[in-house]
Design a protein around this motif. Structure first.
Motif, PDB file in Angstrom:
ATOM      1  N   GLY A 190      -7.590   7.280  -7.435  1.00  0.00           N
ATOM      2  CA  GLY A 190      -9.010   7.367  -7.115  1.00  0.00           C
ATOM      3  C   GLY A 190      -9.886   6.845  -8.229  1.00  0.00           C
ATOM      4  O   GLY A 190      -9.464   6.014  -9.051  1.00  0.00           O
ATOM      5  N   THR A 207       0.824  -1.200   0.000  1.00  0.00           N
ATOM      6  CA  THR A 207       0.000   0.000   0.000  1.00  0.00           C
ATOM      7  C   THR A 207       0.863   1.257   0.000  1.00  0.00           C
ATOM      8  O   THR A 207       0.594   2.225  -0.723  1.00  0.00           O
ATOM      9  CB  THR A 207      -0.931   0.014   1.229  1.00  0.00           C
ATOM     10  N   GLU A 223     -12.412   9.201  -0.224  1.00  0.00           N
ATOM     11  CA  GLU A 223     -12.131  10.074  -1.371  1.00  0.00           C
ATOM     12  C   GLU A 223     -12.945  11.366  -1.349  1.00  0.00           C
ATOM     13  O   GLU A 223     -12.567  12.353  -1.995  1.00  0.00           O
ATOM     14  CB  GLU A 223     -12.373   9.321  -2.676  1.00  0.00           C
ATOM     15  N   ARG A 228       2.548   2.009  -3.454  1.00  0.00           N
ATOM     16  CA  ARG A 228       1.646   2.037  -4.613  1.00  0.00           C
ATOM     17  C   ARG A 228       1.028   3.423  -4.711  1.00  0.00           C
ATOM     18  O   ARG A 228       0.640   4.029  -3.701  1.00  0.00           O
ATOM     19  CB  ARG A 228       0.548   0.980  -4.444  1.00  0.00           C
ATOM     20  N   ASP A 229       0.947   3.973  -5.935  1.00  0.00           N
ATOM     21  CA  ASP A 229       0.318   5.279  -6.130  1.00  0.00           C
ATOM     22  C   ASP A 229      -1.099   5.277  -5.566  1.00  0.00           C
ATOM     23  O   ASP A 229      -1.828   4.278  -5.651  1.00  0.00           O
ATOM     24  CB  ASP A 229       0.244   5.630  -7.618  1.00  0.00           C
ATOM     25  N   TYR A 230      -1.497   6.408  -4.978  1.00  0.00           N
ATOM     26  CA  TYR A 230      -2.861   6.568  -4.499  1.00  0.00           C
ATOM     27  C   TYR A 230      -3.721   7.006  -5.688  1.00  0.00           C
ATOM     28  O   TYR A 230      -3.600   8.131  -6.162  1.00  0.00           O
ATOM     29  CB  TYR A 230      -2.905   7.585  -3.370  1.00  0.00           C
ATOM     30  N   ALA A 273       3.287   7.379  -4.987  1.00  0.00           N
ATOM     31  CA  ALA A 273       3.787   6.592  -3.851  1.00  0.00           C
ATOM     32  C   ALA A 273       5.195   7.013  -3.481  1.00  0.00           C
ATOM     33  O   ALA A 273       5.908   7.645  -4.264  1.00  0.00           O
ATOM     34  CB  ALA A 273       3.780   5.106  -4.211  1.00  0.00           C
TER      35      ALA A 273
END
Length: 298
Positions: A151, A144, A203, A147-149, A160
């Motif tokens: 949406g 997590t 989000e 890893r890129d956040y 990340a």
């Protein structure tokens, strides 16, 4: 920076010196291979695990480098193309060419083909409090964090942290909770109040932040063409080991500015330079010669 002919000759001479099997770290030995016009400021032998004392008033060196391998430290002044200007060069030359030095710095995190599964504790290792491997749950957390956040509709919210930034992750997640800076931004700048808990994050908080833009902190106006046309320059650097603000954000910013001014009649490299710095963290640097990768304040 465009090098003058003499500057290029100087650097070529130093390259020739450094690939020799051994060098004498003396002013005469170094002077003998330099082109005319280059003046030496200092030549200093540094023993193994030694410290280079930065000359007083030299702002190009932020701190005294410590725990160095044996080397020859030199400083030289080289005339520029304009005779009224000179350039100072400070170099560390190895005394043993191709000597093996273990470094904790990852120079190209994006080029790493890292298999995180190799961190998984194998059956038979025993115990549940191991420090040299990760449980399946811990590995999931690692995935997590690296890893890129992303949406809805695959929209990038924030990049990340890069491999090699692990020493600084405690800036944001120490103690099992987010850093108070991010939490306080939501509670007080966005106005959700002190009763808002970070476990309620989703989000919708991102959407609200974009709508409110408290403090006008949103850096999404990428068209810097007017700024560049006025003759201004943008010098931008970011540590590749930054565990506070992910370095990928700077790569993203550079790409967006490049795209926004792509129709303008000038080369972005003439006005904007971005320098990703290996080993540099969030106002700290990983010591490349330390076996435990300890940090040094800038």
């Amino acid at each position: 920076m465009k090098l003058s002919f003499l500057q290029a000759i100087f650097l070529g001479s130093i390259s020739t010196l450094s690939v020799a099997k051994s060098i004498a770290c003396t002013r005469k030995a170094v002077s003998d291979i330099l082109p005319r016009g280059v003046s030496l400021s200092f030549v200093q032998h540094i023993p193994k695990n030694g410290t280079f004392t930065v000359p007083e008033g030299d702002t190009g060196w932020p701190i005294d480098p410590i725990n160095l391998p044996e080397l020859c430290a030199i400083g030289a002044m080289v005339p520029g193309t304009n005779t009224n200007k000179t350039f100072g060069f400070g170099l560390f030359l190895p005394l043993e060419w191709n000597g093996r030095t273990l470094s904790t710095i990852i120079s190209d995190p994006y080029g790493c083909n890292f298999n995180a599964e190799s961190l998984l504790c194998k059956s038979g290792t025993g115990g549940s409090n191991l420090t040299d491997c990760l449980s399946p749950e811990q590995l999931s957390t690692f995935d997590t964090l690296t890893r890129d956040y992303v949406g809805m509709n695959s929209t990038l919210i924030f990049p990340a942290w890069l491999l090699g930034s692990e020493h600084f992750w405690d800036l944001n997640i120490d103690g099992g909770a987010p850093n108070i800076i991010g939490l306080g931004y939501i509670q007080y700048m966005m106005g959700l109040g002190s009763d808002w808990k970070w476990r309620d994050f989703d989000e919708s908080i991102v959407d609200l932040s974009e709508q409110l833009n408290p403090g006008q902190a949103d850096a999404s106006n990428y068209d810097l063409a007017p700024f560049f046309r006025s003759g201004n320059k943008f010098i931008h650097y970011h540590g590749l080991s930054d565990g506070g603000i992910a370095t990928g954000a700077s790569f993203y910013l550079y790409d967006q500015i490049d795209r926004a001014i792509s129709t303008e009649n000038f080369d972005i490299s003439d006005s904007y330079r971005f320098f990703p710095i290996p080993g540099m963290g969030y106002a700290k640097a990983v010591d490349p010669f330390s076996s435990d990768g300890h940090s040094t304040d800038y």
